[in-house]
Structures are given as structure tokens and as C-alpha cells.
Design a protein around this motif. Structure first.
Motif, PDB file in Angstrom:
ATOM      1  N   THR A 131       5.393   7.016  -7.566  1.00 34.15           N
ATOM      2  CA  THR A 131       4.215   7.831  -8.263  1.00 34.15           C
ATOM      3  C   THR A 131       3.491   8.548  -7.029  1.00 34.15           C
ATOM      4  O   THR A 131       2.748   9.716  -7.073  1.00 34.15           O
ATOM      5  CB  THR A 131       3.134   7.256  -9.169  1.00 34.15           C
ATOM      6  N   TYR A 132       3.104   7.825  -6.268  1.00 36.04           N
ATOM      7  CA  TYR A 132       2.254   8.099  -5.040  1.00 36.04           C
ATOM      8  C   TYR A 132       2.893   9.351  -4.283  1.00 36.04           C
ATOM      9  O   TYR A 132       2.332  10.329  -3.909  1.00 36.04           O
ATOM     10  CB  TYR A 132       1.956   7.050  -3.968  1.00 36.04           C
ATOM     11  N   TYR A 183       4.616   3.312  -5.918  1.00 38.33           N
ATOM     12  CA  TYR A 183       4.900   3.888  -4.852  1.00 38.33           C
ATOM     13  C   TYR A 183       5.463   5.258  -5.229  1.00 38.33           C
ATOM     14  O   TYR A 183       5.286   6.188  -4.421  1.00 38.33           O
ATOM     15  CB  TYR A 183       5.971   2.930  -3.866  1.00 38.33           C
ATOM     16  N   SER A 205       0.755  -1.148  -0.039  1.00 38.58           N
ATOM     17  CA  SER A 205      -0.066  -0.001   0.035  1.00 38.58           C
ATOM     18  C   SER A 205       0.779   1.247  -0.112  1.00 38.58           C
ATOM     19  O   SER A 205       1.574   1.608   0.904  1.00 38.58           O
ATOM     20  CB  SER A 205      -0.604   0.016   1.325  1.00 38.58           C
ATOM     21  N   PRO A 206       0.864   2.200  -0.985  1.00 42.94           N
ATOM     22  CA  PRO A 206       1.619   3.392  -0.900  1.00 42.94           C
ATOM     23  C   PRO A 206       1.017   4.227   0.129  1.00 42.94           C
ATOM     24  O   PRO A 206       1.969   4.786   0.598  1.00 42.94           O
ATOM     25  CB  PRO A 206       1.287   3.845  -2.437  1.00 42.94           C
ATOM     26  N   GLU A 207      -0.184   4.438   0.213  1.00 43.93           N
ATOM     27  CA  GLU A 207      -0.755   5.087   1.181  1.00 43.93           C
ATOM     28  C   GLU A 207      -0.342   4.890   2.774  1.00 43.93           C
ATOM     29  O   GLU A 207      -0.089   5.370   3.577  1.00 43.93           O
ATOM     30  CB  GLU A 207      -2.455   4.932   1.047  1.00 43.93           C
ATOM     31  N   ARG A 227      -8.067   0.964   0.324  1.00 50.06           N
ATOM     32  CA  ARG A 227      -6.932   1.898   0.194  1.00 50.06           C
ATOM     33  C   ARG A 227      -6.341   1.393  -1.140  1.00 50.06           C
ATOM     34  O   ARG A 227      -6.399   0.427  -1.480  1.00 50.06           O
ATOM     35  CB  ARG A 227      -6.021   1.970   1.268  1.00 50.06           C
ATOM     36  N   GLU A 228      -5.567   2.395  -1.777  1.00 48.88           N
ATOM     37  CA  GLU A 228      -5.076   2.023  -3.037  1.00 48.88           C
ATOM     38  C   GLU A 228      -3.894   0.936  -2.643  1.00 48.88           C
ATOM     39  O   GLU A 228      -2.864   1.393  -1.835  1.00 48.88           O
ATOM     40  CB  GLU A 228      -4.323   2.948  -3.646  1.00 48.88           C
ATOM     41  N   ARG A 248       3.181  10.920 -11.932  1.00 43.77           N
ATOM     42  CA  ARG A 248       3.841   9.809 -12.519  1.00 43.77           C
ATOM     43  C   ARG A 248       5.234  10.444 -13.232  1.00 43.77           C
ATOM     44  O   ARG A 248       4.877  11.335 -14.114  1.00 43.77           O
ATOM     45  CB  ARG A 248       2.974   9.119 -13.513  1.00 43.77           C
TER      46      ARG A 248
END
Length: 249
Positions: A234-235, A232, A174-176, A190-191, A240
């Protein structure tokens, strides 16, 4: 004003006048700097071809007061990376390294370890060491060093939520959340994307450094590492990277 010498990678150049240009450089001593190279567009100058993109050079800077652009008075080639002229994959990967350094670092904020890693990555990509199947893992290694140096390293050795062990389990990245999630902590929407045990192990080995990127990683593992790190980066950046779609695994 003071005169300083530094070792620098050329990240970007922009024409400034009929005879001069502005160079964005990543230096070991000062981090990212931008300097005006007066006469830098002339065929015969104190810069010659040292300001070509992705060239490692020694420079002399006249440091200006806060808010003013430095004056680049001299640049001499230390090293070029010849394979970049003939290997498109290596060239795109090297452009990606330059993009992250140029767009994601602050001026006058040195990170010697990141400078060394960038030079090492370009040497591997630009001399054949990182060609073929090693290209993707070598770029991943650079990304993980960048993330660590800038304070965004993902949690890969435990669950980021409960700090529990993750070995051999069905994981999500999870990047978040900032890393891996164990099955117990995957309920909140979550993403995220599935992460195999092999992919998680590869990410941990690459983050530890050394020569792990040289291993003959399975293609599916390389693709998974590329997808996870692309997601990750990009987040964390909020957009991007332009070169990301051109990277191979």
C-alpha cells in the motif's frame, strides 16, 4: 507493423464495441500489452473463450506504432485453473495477482521471471496446492517476487538504517524506511509496525523462493506476514489495492 506470438495471462477485458473488446494481457515476451480483439464478443470467433479472466493463452498480436493500441488477431486456451470456480479464497487471491500486474506494471516492459511466478502462483492457487493455510504464504511469495522485479524489495536480512544484524531482536518494519529496523534505529517517528523474530524469519524465507510457502506456518506468523506486506504494498503503490481486504492469511 509486425506480427508477434506470445504466451499471455488475461488480466482484464473491457467491451469496446458491439462485437469487440479490449484485452489487457501480461505476456512473457513483451510484458503488459493492451490489444483490440475485433469480434471478441462474438460466440464464434478467433478467440472463443480464451479471453476469459485469468486464462493462460497463446496469442497472435499485430504490433502497432508507438502510441497506438495493438491488434489481437488470435487467442487459444493453453490452461485454465479449475479450482477458481469453486474456491472463493483462491479466486480473490488470483484476482489480487491480476490486479497488481495490471495496475503496477508498465506496458511493453517484460519481466520473464515475474511472468513465470504469476503463472506458478495461479497454478498453485487454481489447482489446490495453495488452498487452505497455504493460500496466504503463496500470495506473499508472489508479492515479494513482484517487489523484487520492480525494484522495491524490502530489506529483511539486516537493519535498513545501520546495516546491523537483526537476529532475535525487537524489530519494527517501516515501509517508509524500506525494511526492518533494529532497536537502535527506531527513534525517529515514522509509520511502522512491530515485527517478531518469527515473522521476520518467515518473510526472509518466502523472499528466497523455493517451496518455503508450503511450510505449515503458525497462524500468528501468517497473519503478521499478511499485515506487513499489505502495509508495504500500500505504501509503495500510494494506495491500497482493491482486493487486499479480501485476502486471507
Amino acid at each position: 507493423m509486425s506480427t508477434e506470438k506470445a504466451l499471455a495471462l488475461v488480466l482484464r477485458t473491457t467491451d469496446w464495441s458491439e462485437s469487440s473488446r479490449i484485452a489487457t494481457l501480461w505476456t512473457r515476451e513483451f510484458g503488459k500489452v493492451r490489444g483490440v480483439a475485433k469480434g471478441g464478443r462474438r460466440l464464434r470467433s478467433n478467440f472463443e473463450s480464451a479471453l476469459d479472466l485469468l486464462t493462460l493463452c497463446s496469442i497472435v498480436l499485430l504490433r502497432k506504432s508507438s502510441g497506438a493500441m495493438d491488434l489481437l488477431t488470435e487467442a487459444r486456451v493453453v490452461r485454465r485453473f479449475p479450482l477458481l470456480r469453486s474456491d472463493l479464497g483462491a479466486l480473490y487471491a488470483s484476482y489480487y495477482v491480476a490486479e497488481l500486474l495490471a495496475d503496477w506494471t508498465e506496458e511493453n516492459d517484460p519481466h520473464p521471471a515475474l511472468f513465470d511466478e504469476a503463472v506458478s502462483a495461479l497454478e498453485d492457487l487454481g489447482t489446490g496446492e495453495g488452498a487452505g493455510a497455504g493460500l496466504g504464504p503463496r500470495v506473499a511469495r508472489f508479492e515479494l517476487v513482484l517487489l523484487r522485479e520492480l525494484g522495491h524489495v524490502p530489506v529483511l536480512d539486516r537493519c535498513v538504517e545501520c546495516s546491523g544484524p537483526i537476529g532475535g531482536q525487537r524489530l519494527l518494519f517501516s515501509p517508509e524506511a524500506g525494511g526492518t529496523l533494529c532497536p537502535r534505529c527506531q527513534g525517529r517517528p515514522r509509520e511502522a509496525r512491530p515485527l517478531s523474530a518469527a515473522g521476520a524469519a518467515a518473510l526472509r524465507e518466502l523472499a528466497e523462493g523455493g517451496s518455503a510457502w508450503r511450510r505449515p506456518w503458525d497462524e500468528s506468523v501468517r497473519e503478521e506476514v499478511r499485515q506487513v506486506l499489505g502495509l508495504y504494498v500500500t505504501y509503495v503503490r500510494g494506495r491500497r489495492p482493491r482486493l487486499l481486504p479480501y485476502l486471507g492469511s
